[in-house]
Design an enzyme around this catalytic site. Structure first.
Site, short mmCIF file in Angstrom:
data_model
loop_
_atom_site.label_atom_id
_atom_site.label_comp_id
_atom_site.label_asym_id
_atom_site.label_seq_id
_atom_site.Cartn_x
_atom_site.Cartn_y
_atom_site.Cartn_z
N CYS A 241 -35.42 27.56 42.69
CA CYS A 241 -34.41 27.74 43.75
C CYS A 241 -34.21 26.44 44.53
CB CYS A 241 -34.86 28.80 44.76
SG CYS A 241 -35.60 30.26 44.04
N ASP A 242 -35.28 25.75 44.84
CA ASP A 242 -35.19 24.66 45.82
C ASP A 242 -35.48 23.27 45.27
OD1 ASP A 242 -34.68 26.59 47.76
OD2 ASP A 242 -36.81 26.94 48.11
N CYS B 235 -40.45 28.62 45.56
CA CYS B 235 -39.65 28.77 44.35
C CYS B 235 -39.05 27.43 43.92
CB CYS B 235 -38.55 29.80 44.60
SG CYS B 235 -37.38 29.91 43.25
#
Ligand code: NAP
Length: 308
Positions: free
Chosen positions: A138-139, A135
């Site tokens: 997200c990261d 993701c």
């Protein structure tokens, strides 16, 4: 304790499930939408959505889903967090076991969507959170000014590669063929981006790591057998998705890839159980198609209930 009863239970709170919930509650059917984690599904990990009509310039996935959620509860839809353990077909009723509690309903809509597929390379699992991610939204921000790689050639891989150029010093895009699967506009953006280097015809054969996490990625060119070591400390895997249908335990027919067999009117192999969105067999996986599916599933469920 007696079972809670509903007209419809929708499993999954992505675009398909929320739209089904909007239609079902607006039809004044007592409806419960159940989500295992957070409402919004895969869109919660999507950056900019440019192909949802009505938002010229695009809208961020999480913001769009927040609007969906506000809208779908407007007509009285009940939402809850919980995990379905079992579904039983009792004919005119379906019995669901949710977190150990029994629920009864007349119709079920499965809208569980899909999860990112793993690459399957040795060491991948142990490096999740230490260099390996599924993701970018997200990261991505953890990888500032360092080289990283995106694996895959579809829409997700292309969008992630473009997004990650905001943070990374360089983005390798490793694809197993010499042509991207992604939509043309995304292909152009990838190929014109100076920060992205395409590694064509290649697959990941190994991961290097030390106690800090991922330190490098071994790739092999499938045409020339040439081996190459990419100095990347992040690897974003975007090699497709797997439908979330394992929990169904064979109650409805699945195809060989695990998708619920259901046509465009969303009927599964069991009367009263419908499937909408990315978890069903369909040719296009988009918010717009999931939304269409959710609307069809809810109206089909309404028809089914009225004919019971
Ligand atoms: P996808 O379209 O299935 O693409 C997966 C990519 O990964 C393909 O390029 C495939 O290569 C490659 N791949 C698969 N298995 C691999 C393996 N074991 N090793 C290396 N590479 C592998 O998946 P997706 O990009 O996640 O998209 C899923 C669905 O969501 C699609 O229908 C897509 O159109 C849709 N989507 C749409 C948007 C948008 O409209 N903005 C954004 C994201 C996703 P091959 O090409 O050789 O098969």
């Amino acid at each position: 304790m007696s079972a809670q009863e509903y007209d419809i239970i929708i499993i999954g709170g992505g675009p398909a499930g929320m739209t089904a919930g909007l239609y079902a509650s607006r039809a004044e059917l007592k409806t419960l939408l159940l989500e295992k984690m957070i409402m919004g599904g895969q869109m919660m990990t999507t950056t900019r959505v440019e192909n949802w009509p009505g938002y010229p310039g695009g809208i961020d996935g999480p913001e769009l889903m927040m609007r969906f959620q506000e809208h779908c509860v407007e007509f009285g839809l009940e939402t809850a967090t919980g995990e379905v353990e079992r579904i039983e077909d009792l004919g005119k009723q379906k019995r669901l076991l949710i977190d150990g509690k029994e629920y009864l309903c007349k119709a079920v809509i499965i809208a569980t969507g899909a999860n990112p597929r793993k690459l399957g390379v040795e060491g991948e699992e142990g490096l999740v959170g230490r260099g390996v991610s599924y993701c970018a939204t997200c990261d991505g921000a953890f990888f500032r000014n360092v080289p990283i790689a995106v694996i895959g050639g579809g829409d997700t891989a292309a969008e992630e590669a473009i997004f990650l150029t905001r943070f990374a010093s360089k983005v390798y895009m490793v694809h197993r063929r010499d042509e991207l699967r992604a939509t043309k506009i995304l292909q152009t953006r990838v190929l014109e981006n100076d920060k992205i280097e395409m590694i064509w015809d290649s697959v990941v054969t190994g991961l290097d790591s030390d106690n800090t996490g991922l330190t490098g990625i071994k790739v092999e060119n499938l045409k020339t057998d040439e081996q190459r070591q990419l100095e990347a400390v992040g690897m974003f895997v975007a090699v497709g998705v797997t439908p979330i249908t394992q929990f169904l335990g064979g109650i409805v027919e699945l195809d060989e890839s695990g998708y619920v067999k259901a046509g465009e009117i969303t009927h599964t192999s069991v009367a009263g159980i419908f499937a909408a969105g990315d978890c069903r067999t369909n040719i296009l996986k988009q918010v717009s198609t999931a939304v269409g599916d959710g609307a069809v599933a809810a109206t089909q469920a309404e028809k089914y209930i009225s004919e019971l």
